[in-house]
Design a protein around this motif. Sequence first.
Motif, mmCIF file in Angstrom:
data_model
loop_
_atom_site.group_PDB
_atom_site.id
_atom_site.type_symbol
_atom_site.label_atom_id
_atom_site.label_comp_id
_atom_site.label_asym_id
_atom_site.label_seq_id
_atom_site.Cartn_x
_atom_site.Cartn_y
_atom_site.Cartn_z
ATOM 1 N N PRO A 179 0.839 -1.211 0.000
ATOM 2 C CA PRO A 179 0.000 0.000 0.000
ATOM 3 C C PRO A 179 0.862 1.244 0.000
ATOM 4 N N PRO A 180 0.337 2.350 -0.586
ATOM 5 C CA PRO A 180 1.106 3.608 -0.575
ATOM 6 C C PRO A 180 1.311 4.082 0.863
ATOM 7 N N SER A 181 2.482 4.593 1.139
ATOM 8 C CA SER A 181 2.779 5.056 2.500
ATOM 9 C C SER A 181 3.086 6.550 2.458
ATOM 10 N N MET A 182 2.627 7.239 3.483
ATOM 11 C CA MET A 182 2.879 8.681 3.598
ATOM 12 C C MET A 182 3.054 9.008 5.071
ATOM 13 N N HIS A 183 4.178 9.581 5.402
ATOM 14 C CA HIS A 183 4.420 9.997 6.790
ATOM 15 C C HIS A 183 4.036 11.472 6.918
ATOM 16 N N VAL A 184 3.005 11.723 7.710
ATOM 17 C CA VAL A 184 2.516 13.087 7.909
ATOM 18 C C VAL A 184 2.909 13.537 9.314
ATOM 19 N N THR A 185 3.598 14.656 9.392
ATOM 20 C CA THR A 185 3.973 15.225 10.691
ATOM 21 C C THR A 185 2.820 16.077 11.201
ATOM 22 N N ASP A 186 2.241 15.674 12.320
ATOM 23 C CA ASP A 186 1.114 16.422 12.900
ATOM 24 C C ASP A 186 1.663 17.421 13.910
ATOM 25 N N LEU A 187 1.767 18.682 13.504
ATOM 26 C CA LEU A 187 2.350 19.714 14.355
ATOM 27 C C LEU A 187 1.388 20.192 15.438
ATOM 28 N N LEU A 188 0.148 19.706 15.420
ATOM 29 C CA LEU A 188 -0.790 20.066 16.492
ATOM 30 C C LEU A 188 -0.508 19.259 17.751
ATOM 31 N N THR A 189 0.130 18.089 17.599
ATOM 32 C CA THR A 189 0.387 17.247 18.762
ATOM 33 C C THR A 189 1.845 17.314 19.215
ATOM 34 N N THR A 190 2.637 18.125 18.521
ATOM 35 C CA THR A 190 4.049 18.233 18.896
ATOM 36 C C THR A 190 4.277 19.526 19.680
ATOM 37 N N SER A 191 5.523 19.760 20.054
ATOM 38 C CA SER A 191 5.869 20.972 20.825
ATOM 39 C C SER A 191 5.878 22.199 19.915
ATOM 40 N N ALA A 192 5.737 23.368 20.534
ATOM 41 C CA ALA A 192 5.774 24.624 19.781
ATOM 42 C C ALA A 192 7.127 24.815 19.116
ATOM 43 N N LYS A 193 8.180 24.286 19.740
ATOM 44 C CA LYS A 193 9.527 24.433 19.166
ATOM 45 C C LYS A 193 9.609 23.736 17.807
ATOM 46 N N LYS A 194 9.028 22.523 17.708
ATOM 47 C CA LYS A 194 9.085 21.809 16.427
ATOM 48 C C LYS A 194 8.277 22.557 15.376
ATOM 49 N N ALA A 195 7.167 23.170 15.779
ATOM 50 C CA ALA A 195 6.368 23.962 14.835
ATOM 51 C C ALA A 195 7.189 25.124 14.297
ATOM 52 N N LYS A 196 7.951 25.769 15.172
ATOM 53 C CA LYS A 196 8.782 26.898 14.736
ATOM 54 C C LYS A 196 9.865 26.435 13.754
ATOM 55 N N ASP A 197 10.340 25.195 13.925
ATOM 56 C CA ASP A 197 11.344 24.674 13.005
ATOM 57 C C ASP A 197 10.813 24.551 11.587
ATOM 58 N N PHE A 198 9.490 24.409 11.444
ATOM 59 C CA PHE A 198 8.882 24.269 10.118
ATOM 60 C C PHE A 198 8.602 25.616 9.462
ATOM 61 N N LEU A 199 8.678 26.702 10.243
ATOM 62 C CA LEU A 199 8.309 28.015 9.715
ATOM 63 C C LEU A 199 9.084 28.379 8.439
ATOM 64 N N PRO A 200 10.415 28.185 8.370
ATOM 65 C CA PRO A 200 11.127 28.570 7.134
ATOM 66 C C PRO A 200 10.629 27.830 5.901
ATOM 67 N N PHE A 201 10.265 26.545 6.091
ATOM 68 C CA PHE A 201 9.778 25.765 4.941
ATOM 69 C C PHE A 201 8.425 26.283 4.454
ATOM 70 N N LEU A 202 7.586 26.739 5.396
ATOM 71 C CA LEU A 202 6.261 27.221 5.031
ATOM 72 C C LEU A 202 6.294 28.656 4.514
ATOM 73 N N GLN A 203 7.419 29.350 4.746
ATOM 74 C CA GLN A 203 7.532 30.719 4.253
ATOM 75 C C GLN A 203 8.299 30.799 2.936
ATOM 76 N N ARG A 204 8.814 29.666 2.467
ATOM 77 C CA ARG A 204 9.639 29.691 1.250
ATOM 78 C C ARG A 204 8.888 30.278 0.072
ATOM 79 N N ASN A 205 7.662 29.818 -0.111
ATOM 80 C CA ASN A 205 6.825 30.325 -1.207
ATOM 81 C C ASN A 205 5.786 31.272 -0.618
ATOM 82 N N ARG A 206 5.512 32.343 -1.326
ATOM 83 C CA ARG A 206 4.537 33.303 -0.797
ATOM 84 C C ARG A 206 3.186 32.636 -0.568
ATOM 85 N N ARG A 207 2.688 31.946 -1.570
ATOM 86 C CA ARG A 207 1.424 31.213 -1.406
ATOM 87 C C ARG A 207 1.669 29.736 -1.695
#
Length: 992
Positions: free
Chosen positions: A561-589
């Motif tokens: 079966p197809p596999s996909m690992h999804v990181t759920d940032l709602l259940t992790t620490s705020a620090k890990k969420a901040k680590d993702f900020l640069p990736f989410l800001q790379r593209n304007r939209r």
Amino acid sequence: MAAFRSLVMAQPAGNSGWLRGKVKAVSSGDTLVIMGFTKAEIPPEKTVVLAHLSAPRLARRGGQDDPFAWDSREFLRKLCIGKDVVFRTEYTIPNFSREFCSVFIGTTNVGNEVVTHGWAKVKEAKGEVTPEHTELLRLEEQARQQGVGLWDRSPGSVDAAIRNLPPSAVGDPSNLDAMGLLAANKGKSMEAIVEQVRDGSSLRVYLLPEFQFVQVFVAGIQAPSMGRRTTQEASIATEIPSDEPNGETNGESRGPLTSAQRITSSPAFNEVSPDAFGREAKHFTEIRVLNRDVRIVLEGVDKFSNLIGSVYYSDGESAKDLAMELIENGYAKYVEWSASMMEDEARRKLKAAELQAKKSKLRLWTNYVPPATNSKAISDNFTGKVVEVVSGDCIIVADDSLPFGSPAAERRVNLSSIRCPKLGNPRREEKPAPYAREAREFLRTRLIGRQVQVSMEYSRKVPLADGSAAPAGPADSRVMDFGSVFLLSQGKESEDSSATPPTSVTQQPGVNVAELIIARGFGTVIRHRDFEERSNYYENLLAAESRATTGRKGIHSAKDPPSMHVTDLLTTSAKKAKDFLPFLQRNRRMPAVVEYVLSGHRFKLFVPKETCSIAFSLSGVRCPGRDEPYSNDAISLMRRKIMQRDVEIEVETVDRTGTFLGSLWESKSNVGITLLEAGLARLQTGFGADRIPDAHLLAQAELSAKRQKLKIWENYVEGEEVSNGATNDKKQKEEFKVVVTEVLSGGKFYVQAVADQKVASIQQQLASLNIKEAPVIGAFNPKKGDLVLAQFSADNSWNRAMVVTGPRGAVQTTKDKFEVFYIDYGNQEVVTYSQLRPLDPSVSSAPGLAQLCQLAYLKVPTLEEDYGQEAAMHLSENTLGEPKQFKAVIEERDTSGGKVKGQGTGNILLVTLIDEESDISINALMLKGGVARLEKRRRWEPKDRQQMLDELEKHQAEARTKRLGMWEYGDIESDDEENPLPSAKKAGAGKR
């Protein structure tokens, strides 16, 4: 003879010796089996020989035909089988059981026809020659001169008229290569003639053109046994094919037993009588296929080399399946071991036919007791728009008949009769099952925001999935509603349905969503137990599953079966969420999918590019908080507008809780503007208006809502803002005068609104109706969910009612019973068919007047629990009896029950019920009597709610002090107190 003569009609009236009957079998060129015309399930029958004639004999086992014996039998068989005849006994022979008769089909003399075509010889006359015998001799001489039939003397004709018979296979499997025969003819239609019927589902046939004499068991079924005689002689005799119908040999061929044989053989017979309906099943098969041309499709061979096949016979212009006919008429049971050799569709049809026979209690199933089931049929059709796809087998639809945006309009629909892989729970660290995400995504892309038609079919009580091993009680279960969902317009599903040919005559209003998901291999069809409610399109679902299995699609595929690992940032620490900020800001939209609406301005989003789920909040836009006015309106608007839609986001920053802030567009429309224009949000520019895209448009939208005084701005004055806090909430509480019409338990009851003009209007309409006599059975067939007129047993008045349950199958008598729910009063009872009438459309259009209510702030024991009966009596004594009006103040609405479907279900109003004469609430009286207790207080309560609970607590304290009711043996430990409050982190996770 006397028994037969008494059951048939004489023909003609002047000649009492003539009898009427129908030819059941033709065992040779001069011998017929005729059965009488009676209403008995097994009519009497007799074997007759054509008078003065002698036809050539067919071969016994291991022997050879007389010349022309087969052609002679075939001529008589085709002439007479299944035909109505009249016959008369011309003479008998001492010590011979058969009678020699003249037989007519209409005006055709059968004996004359046989002789004319040369298929029998005329016996010499012994005694006086009758005119009939003289005519037969003349016809024989004519046939002889013409050289027809037996008199054909052309070279090689005699040898050609003797069948070249292979070794018999019946009773001797070594003479038959069963597997070879199956391999050469699997799935092919083979011509055959049935020579014997052993029982309803076991035949002995000649396979044409080789004349292999084999036994065939009808695939998929088992008819009742015909019993047996457990002697060596009997067992040998049954293995010898004979001229006699059904394998019975006559006395002439065996000869009379000697006195010694009779003495020694009598005690050896051990008769095993036939099973119930064994004789009837055999007769049912005989009159359809015995000595008839049939088609046999070999399905398989069992471990004893017995042939298993489907048997088809002609019925006029159509072909009938013998197995299906036996099952439908209750003469056979479905058996899995041989049905497994058949095609899936044929097997499903047999199983469905057996289920229907069980429901109708036909013959074999006369004393059948259906197993217990936790499902219940319901009937409720509506149209609406899909607002959420919960999983591959569950969606939420906003009912069109309720106000747009109302939370009550959203109804959860579980797809009938299918099961998809579970999505798991990230908070419990449960991973999604294979293809669970794909199933939900498949439905999301095809259904979200689309108009559908829903046909609710059944409800089922299921235990709560809390992981506990304790047995589920009434409080540990919930009721789930199941239905079929149909797409009314073509979209992406057209490419899916193109490979989905119709498999049933059942008319569907559109594309069946459950069939789509099954055909793509994203789920399986539930194998329901007998009498368990199921989808009305169950056969189509099984056919779709069969296609998916054959095509190895989805879960039926051998691939990983197809596999996909999804990181759920709602259940992790705020620090890990901040680590993702640069990736989410790379593209304007960047594209995202809205997974949940947590509040009016806060959402859970899935970002495919980064394979992560994030908490996302709109920059500068704030909706009312939980329990504040218009909070639910904002959530509802966002569920309708963006729930599970493809959106675009622009992330600006992340706050200290790990929630990302930014702007969100759906269909190029800024969602913040939508909220502000509707008056469901405020603009907060403390964040920095210069950093918010479309800031000027957001300001204009808020100004527009203020000018129109929409929602939160309803009390807005230029230059002054009035808070919409708890005080306004208190003013907005609805209250209305009611009369209690039915008490279900100490906590639940039905009311009618006193001021509702529809009450008087409908009562007037019902009073003006001309109630006619009971309709003819068949002309009026009320089904589950139908609205009817029912006569209430207490006062014989006619009222609107909904059919909750009815008899299985069509109505048979006026005494058939129906359970009905009176939609204007809330009570329920069982009435007979004679107490029902069709409901005039002018009266049926208005919704039910009975409103289900529950006493607010109280925990009342159910009828099954201690003090439950006392609580119900206490409530009844204070509300029923003489008509009495109460003031009902609506504290809260519970809309989880959906529309009214029967007693105790539907939308519930949580009310404070006040007796205006004594100015005391029934809620307080229940506490004062010790038959109810206060629900547990929440950590933060609105001020008005705190005041109400403080007042009620005084009455509870009084009952506790006086040891009344449930306080008789001391304090009660609340089950709520056993569960600690959730942590602050979990409590702040938001609302789905």
